[in-house]
Design a protein around this motif. Structure first.
Motif, PDB file in Angstrom:
ATOM      1  N   VAL A 107      57.242  27.953  83.425  1.00 26.16           N
ATOM      2  CA  VAL A 107      56.558  26.988  82.781  1.00 26.16           C
ATOM      3  C   VAL A 107      56.388  25.559  83.462  1.00 26.16           C
ATOM      4  O   VAL A 107      57.358  25.042  83.671  1.00 26.16           O
ATOM      5  CB  VAL A 107      57.173  26.553  81.344  1.00 26.16           C
ATOM      6  N   ASP A 108      55.260  25.196  84.013  1.00 26.81           N
ATOM      7  CA  ASP A 108      55.149  24.268  84.985  1.00 26.81           C
ATOM      8  C   ASP A 108      54.640  23.137  83.847  1.00 26.81           C
ATOM      9  O   ASP A 108      53.509  22.624  84.096  1.00 26.81           O
ATOM     10  CB  ASP A 108      54.222  24.377  85.984  1.00 26.81           C
ATOM     11  N   SER A 109      55.496  22.399  83.076  1.00 20.76           N
ATOM     12  CA  SER A 109      55.292  21.325  82.378  1.00 20.76           C
ATOM     13  C   SER A 109      56.335  20.508  82.064  1.00 20.76           C
ATOM     14  O   SER A 109      57.322  20.835  81.820  1.00 20.76           O
ATOM     15  CB  SER A 109      55.072  22.099  80.818  1.00 20.76           C
ATOM     16  N   ASP A 110      55.730  19.278  82.308  1.00 24.71           N
ATOM     17  CA  ASP A 110      57.318  18.133  82.384  1.00 24.71           C
ATOM     18  C   ASP A 110      57.457  17.950  80.717  1.00 24.71           C
ATOM     19  O   ASP A 110      58.657  17.786  80.390  1.00 24.71           O
ATOM     20  CB  ASP A 110      56.244  16.829  82.506  1.00 24.71           C
ATOM     21  N   GLU A 111      56.742  18.286  79.641  1.00 19.40           N
ATOM     22  CA  GLU A 111      57.153  18.193  78.291  1.00 19.40           C
ATOM     23  C   GLU A 111      58.016  19.265  78.009  1.00 19.40           C
ATOM     24  O   GLU A 111      58.999  19.092  77.171  1.00 19.40           O
ATOM     25  CB  GLU A 111      55.720  18.165  77.523  1.00 19.40           C
ATOM     26  N   VAL A 112      57.614  20.359  78.451  1.00 20.15           N
ATOM     27  CA  VAL A 112      58.685  21.564  78.155  1.00 20.15           C
ATOM     28  C   VAL A 112      59.983  21.366  78.834  1.00 20.15           C
ATOM     29  O   VAL A 112      60.990  21.377  78.277  1.00 20.15           O
ATOM     30  CB  VAL A 112      57.987  22.949  78.698  1.00 20.15           C
ATOM     31  N   SER A 113      59.925  20.935  80.151  1.00 24.70           N
ATOM     32  CA  SER A 113      61.110  20.749  80.831  1.00 24.70           C
ATOM     33  C   SER A 113      62.046  19.716  80.194  1.00 24.70           C
ATOM     34  O   SER A 113      63.244  19.697  79.966  1.00 24.70           O
ATOM     35  CB  SER A 113      60.887  20.607  82.446  1.00 24.70           C
ATOM     36  N   ALA A 114      61.070  18.555  79.827  1.00 27.92           N
ATOM     37  CA  ALA A 114      61.923  17.532  79.057  1.00 27.92           C
ATOM     38  C   ALA A 114      62.421  17.885  77.643  1.00 27.92           C
ATOM     39  O   ALA A 114      63.694  17.516  77.250  1.00 27.92           O
ATOM     40  CB  ALA A 114      61.071  16.105  78.906  1.00 27.92           C
ATOM     41  N   ASP A 115      61.892  18.519  77.097  1.00 41.84           N
ATOM     42  CA  ASP A 115      62.441  19.129  75.583  1.00 41.84           C
ATOM     43  C   ASP A 115      63.553  20.085  76.040  1.00 41.84           C
ATOM     44  O   ASP A 115      64.493  19.867  75.249  1.00 41.84           O
ATOM     45  CB  ASP A 115      61.312  19.927  74.677  1.00 41.84           C
ATOM     46  N   GLN A 116      63.573  20.724  76.867  1.00 45.98           N
ATOM     47  CA  GLN A 116      64.693  21.693  77.045  1.00 45.98           C
ATOM     48  C   GLN A 116      65.874  21.137  77.672  1.00 45.98           C
ATOM     49  O   GLN A 116      66.974  21.064  77.317  1.00 45.98           O
ATOM     50  CB  GLN A 116      64.358  22.828  78.087  1.00 45.98           C
ATOM     51  N   LEU A 117      65.413  19.852  78.629  1.00 46.42           N
ATOM     52  CA  LEU A 117      66.575  19.126  78.911  1.00 46.42           C
ATOM     53  C   LEU A 117      67.371  18.354  78.009  1.00 46.42           C
ATOM     54  O   LEU A 117      68.483  18.051  77.845  1.00 46.42           O
ATOM     55  CB  LEU A 117      66.315  17.963  80.399  1.00 46.42           C
ATOM     56  N   ARG A 118      66.589  17.816  77.057  1.00 46.08           N
ATOM     57  CA  ARG A 118      66.795  17.155  75.704  1.00 46.08           C
ATOM     58  C   ARG A 118      67.897  18.057  74.999  1.00 46.08           C
ATOM     59  O   ARG A 118      69.220  17.349  74.772  1.00 46.08           O
ATOM     60  CB  ARG A 118      65.797  16.674  74.897  1.00 46.08           C
ATOM     61  N   GLU A 153      63.093  10.670  81.889  1.00 46.11           N
ATOM     62  CA  GLU A 153      62.598   9.594  80.897  1.00 46.11           C
ATOM     63  C   GLU A 153      62.032  10.157  79.520  1.00 46.11           C
ATOM     64  O   GLU A 153      62.251   9.949  78.502  1.00 46.11           O
ATOM     65  CB  GLU A 153      61.849   8.879  81.438  1.00 46.11           C
ATOM     66  N   LEU A 154      61.196  11.306  79.657  1.00 42.05           N
ATOM     67  CA  LEU A 154      60.510  12.040  78.632  1.00 42.05           C
ATOM     68  C   LEU A 154      61.651  12.536  77.589  1.00 42.05           C
ATOM     69  O   LEU A 154      61.492  12.543  76.405  1.00 42.05           O
ATOM     70  CB  LEU A 154      59.740  13.206  79.094  1.00 42.05           C
ATOM     71  N   ALA A 155      62.717  13.249  78.475  1.00 42.12           N
ATOM     72  CA  ALA A 155      63.935  13.655  77.464  1.00 42.12           C
ATOM     73  C   ALA A 155      64.583  12.534  76.427  1.00 42.12           C
ATOM     74  O   ALA A 155      64.753  13.173  75.219  1.00 42.12           O
ATOM     75  CB  ALA A 155      64.874  14.251  78.472  1.00 42.12           C
ATOM     76  N   ASP A 156      64.544  11.547  76.885  1.00 43.22           N
ATOM     77  CA  ASP A 156      65.031  10.331  76.157  1.00 43.22           C
ATOM     78  C   ASP A 156      66.220  10.730  75.350  1.00 43.22           C
ATOM     79  O   ASP A 156      66.385  10.515  73.975  1.00 43.22           O
ATOM     80  CB  ASP A 156      63.831   9.904  75.290  1.00 43.22           C
ATOM     81  N   HIS A 157      67.405  10.889  76.151  1.00 43.92           N
ATOM     82  CA  HIS A 157      68.579  11.460  75.510  1.00 43.92           C
ATOM     83  C   HIS A 157      69.516  10.718  76.266  1.00 43.92           C
ATOM     84  O   HIS A 157      69.784  10.412  77.507  1.00 43.92           O
ATOM     85  CB  HIS A 157      68.684  13.075  75.547  1.00 43.92           C
TER      86      HIS A 157
END
Length: 604
Positions: A107-118, A153-157
Motif C-alpha cells: 500500500v503506497d499511502s502516507d496515510e495508511v503508513s502513518a495510521d499503522q505507525l501510530r 508527523e501524520l502519525a502524530d504520536h
C-alpha cells in the motif's frame, strides 16, 4: 557529545563487542538483534554487563517490514513488534528502530503508513518504548527521509519519531537541508557512516562497503551540522556494515571507530561558529604536514641498499654517533638506513619522517586521536621527534618544518658532503597495506596529518587487482599511495617503494647505468606499444628502451620514470614530471608488476 556504535560494526560475540566498545571509550551501543539472538546471554545478562562496563544501551534494531501493508498482514506485524518491544524492555532499551518496508509493502499511502505507525507507537508506548522510523535507501515505497518524516508527523504520536542515517540520505544524494524541518524532539536517533564513491546497487553498497567517517566521500560535516542545528542532543552513533571490520579484531576496530567520531566532531565544530555546540569534542589544532623529512629503511644488513644508493648518486652522509644507523642523501632527499633491532629482517620501509608547521601541536593531536606512540631511543643531545605507529605498523615521525637541514642531520658523523645530483626531493612513498588496515590507514593519515585522499584506482596485476588510494597534500609535497594487495597475497609479495623527483631523470639513468645499476627490465612489447599509443619518435623510444625508462602523458603534461630492482621488499623509483603532470604513471603499473614477478621467479 555522547558516542555510540552499532554492534553490527564489530566482529565477535555480543559480550566481546561490549568489552571492546567500553575499552575504546564509547559511551553507549546499539544492539543489533542478530547479535543478541545468536548469543547465549539473556537480555538481562547483557543489560547487567553493559552497566558494569559503563555502557548505555541506546537502541535495539532492526524491526523490519511493518507498515504499508494490508490489515490482515498488519495484525501479524503487531504480534512481531510486541515480541521485539518485550525484548527491548528486558534489555532496558527505550528506543527501537523501525525500518521502512522493503519486502511486504503493498500500500503506497502516507496515510495508511502513518495510521499503522501510530498503532505501532501505541503498542511500543505500553512497553515504555519509542520507535524511530527510518527510510531505507532501498525501501519499497519510503526511501527518502523527508517522506519518512511526513509519515511520522501524520502519525502524530509521542512514541513515534524518526531515525536519520547518513548512508540512507547521502547514498541517494538527498539534500540534508530539509532536516531543519524536523523538530529536535522528533529526531529519536542519529546513525552515521561514510562510504567511498562507487557505482553499484545501493543495497550491496550499504551491506558491504560502508566506512567510518573520514574514510569515504560523503560530506558528513554538513550532514551532522544539519542535524545538530535542529537542537538534537542524542548520541552520535556509528552503524557501519563492512566485510573487513566484521573479520578483524573488535578491540582494534572499536578504537578506530571512536577515532573517526572524534575527528568528525572536530570537523563539525571547526565548520561552525566558535561555541556553537560546546559539547562537541574538539582536537588540538594542527596544520597539515608540509614536506617529507626522510624515509627509513630497516634491515639486519643494509649493504645491498647502500650499493644501490651509491649507484644512484646518493652520498653517504655519515654514521649516527650512538646507533647502527647511516644517513644517505641527494638533493633534499634523505634516506636513513637502520640496522638496529632488525635481526633476520630484509630491507623494508620502516618509517616515514614528515615536517609539520608545529610538531608539538601535531603530537597533541595524535595523542587525542589515540594514535599509538612509536618508541625511539633518544639521548639528551639528540633532536626529539613526534612519533606514532600507523595501522600497518609503519612508524611516522615528525619535526617542526625547517628551510635548512634539520638538526638531527648533525648527529651523523664522518660522512661525505652532499653530492650534486639531479635528485631533488622524495616524491612519494608507496606503502603496501594488508586488506585489514587499508581503511584505518586512510583515517590515520587524514586525522593526524591532514592529508586528503585522491579517488581510488584499481591496477591489474599478475595475481589480481591492486587497489590504490593516494593520500596527499593539496600541493603534492607529500604523496603516500596506499596499495592494497589482492586477498590471495594477504599483503605478501607486494613490495613497497620510495620515489624521488628529479630534474633530469634521463641523465640520472645514464649515470646510474655507468655505475653498474641493474634497472628493472621492461619488455620490448611495451616500447612498441609506446610508439603506437603516443606517436613518439623512433629515437625517443630507442632512448627510453635503452635505459628501461617508462613514459606517460596526460592533457597537462608528461611523465618519465624508471624503477630499480627490488632489494628485500623495497625498490626505488625516479620520476620527472613535465608541465603540470600530477599522476603516477598508473597505466605503467601493470608493466612494473609483471616485470617484478618475472624477476622474482628468475631469482628463485
Amino acid at each position: 557529545m555522547k558516542t555510540s556504535i552499532a554492534t553490527v560494526s564489530l566482529s565477535g560475540s555480543l559480550a566481546e563487542k561490549l568489552h571492546a566498545c567500553a575499552a575504546a571509550g564509547f559511551d553507549g551501543v546499539e544492539i543489533f538483534e542478530p547479535d543478541l539472538i545468536a548469543g547465549d546471554h539473556s537480555p538481562e545478562e547483557i543489560r547487567a554487563l553493559a552497566a558494569r562496563l559503563g555502557l548505555t544501551l541506546d537502541l535495539y534494531q532492526p524491526l523490519r517490514d511493518l507498515e504499508g501493508v494490508d490489515e490482515d498482514v498488519f495484525d501479524d506485524n503487531l504480534r512481531r513488534a510486541a515480541a521485539t518491544f518485550a525484548t527491548a524492555a528486558r534489555l532496558g532499551i527505550g528506543t527501537v528502530l523501525v525500518c521502512s518496508n522493503v519486502a511486504t509493502a503493498t500500500v503506497d499511502s502516507d496515510e495508511v503508513s502513518a495510521d499503522q505507525l501510530r498503532r505501532i507507537g501505541e503498542l511500543a508506548q505500553s512497553y515504555g518504548i519509542r520507535i524511530a522510523f527510518e527510510a531505507l535507501a532501498w525501501g519499497r515505497f519510503v526511501d527518502d527521509y523527508r517522506r519518512a518524516w511526513r509519515i511520522a508527523e501524520l502519525a502524530d504520536h509521542p512514541a513515534v519519531g524518526v531515525c536519520l542515517d547518513s548512508f540512507h540520505v547521502l547514498s541517494r544524494a538527498h539534500d540534508p537541508s530539509a532536516i531543519a524541518d524536523i523538530p529536535a524532539d522528533k529526531i529519536f536517533y542519529l546513525q552515521l557512516a561514510d562510504a567511498a564513491a562507487v557505482s553499484m546497487d545501493v543495497l550491496s553498497w550499504s551491506r558491504h562497503h560502508r566506512l567510518f567517517p573520514g574514510e569515504g566521500a560523503f560530506d558528513l560535516t554538513r550532514f551532522v551540522t544539519c542535524v545538530l542545528e535542529t537542537g538534537y542532543d542524542g548520541p552520535l552513533s556509528l552503524e557501519v556494515f563492512n566485510d573487513t571490520f566484521r573479520q578483524t579484531d573488535p578491540s582494534h576496530t572499536a578504537v578506530h571507530a571512536l577515532r573517526s567520531l572524534l575527528w568528525l566532531q572536530d570537523k563539525v565544530a571547526a565548520a561552525n561558529p566558535e561555541g556553537w555546540r560546546p559539547e562537541l569534542t574538539t582536537l588540538a589544532a594542527a596544520k597539515p604536514a608540509t614536506a617529507f623529512d626522510f624515509v627509513e629503511l630497516k634491515a639486519e644488513d643494509t649493504s645491498e641498499v647502500e650499493v644501490l644508493l651509491s649507484q644512484l648518486g646518493f652520498a653517504m652522509r655519515g654514521r649516527h654517533r650512538t646507533k647502527p644507523v647511516s644517513l644517505w642523501s641527494a638533493g633534499s632527499a634523505r634516506v636513513v638506513l637502520n640496522e638496529q633491532q632488525a635481526r633476520d629482517r630484509e630491507p623494508h620501509v620502516a618509517a616515514v619522517g614528515l615536517q609539520v608547521p608545529d610538531a608539538a601541536a601535531t603530537s597533541a593531536r595524535a595523542a587525542e586521536l589515540m594514535a599509538p606512540t612509536a618508541f625511539r631511543r633518544t639521548y639528551a643531545s639528540e633532536q626529539p621527534f613526534g612519533a606514532a605507529v600507523a595501522p600497518d605498523g609503519t612508524e611516522f615521525f615528525w619535526i617542526t618544518e625547517t628551510h635548512d637541514a634539520p638538526a638531527w642531520v648533525s648527529e651523523f658523523e664522518s660522512g661525505m658532503p652532499n653530492a650534486h645530483s639531479p635528485v631533488e626531493v622524495i616524491d612519494h612513498v608507496n606503502l603496501t597495506q594488508p586488506w585489514q588496515t587499508a581503511e584505518d590507514a586512510v583515517l590515520f593519515l587524514t586525522s593526524v596529518f591532514g592529508l586528503t585522499p585522491d579517488a581510488p584506482a584499481e591496477v591489474p596485476g599478475p595475481t589480481g587487482l591492486v587497489r590504490s588510494q593516494v593520500m596527499r597534500t593539496a600541493d603534492g609535497a607529500i604523496r603516500l599511495p596506499l596499495n592494497v594487495a589482492p586477498h590471495v597475497l594477504d599483503g605478501r609479495g607486494m613490495a613497497q617503494h620510495v620515489a624521488f623527483a628529479c630534474s633530469d631523470v634521463v641523465g640520472l639513468a645514464r649515470a646510474a647505468a655507468a655505475r653498474g645499476l641493474h634497472f628493472l627490465p621492461v619488455s620490448d612489447n611495451y616500447y612498441d606499444y609506446l610508439h603506437g599509443r603516443f606517436g613518439l619518435g623512433v629515437e625517443e623510444v630507442a632512448e627510453l628502451r635503452a635505459l628501461n625508462l617508462l613514459y606517460d602523458r596526460s592533457p597537462d603534461g608528461h611523465f618519465v620514470h624508471f624503477y630499480t630492482r627490488t632489494v628485500g621488499s623495497v625498490f626505488f623509483e625516479f620520476v620527472q614530471r613535465f608541465g603540470h603532470y600530477d599522476g603516477y604513471g598508473v597505466d605503467n603499473a601493470p608493466i612494473r608488476l609483471a616485470a617484478q614477478r618475472s624477476c622474482a621467479g628468475r631469482s628463485r
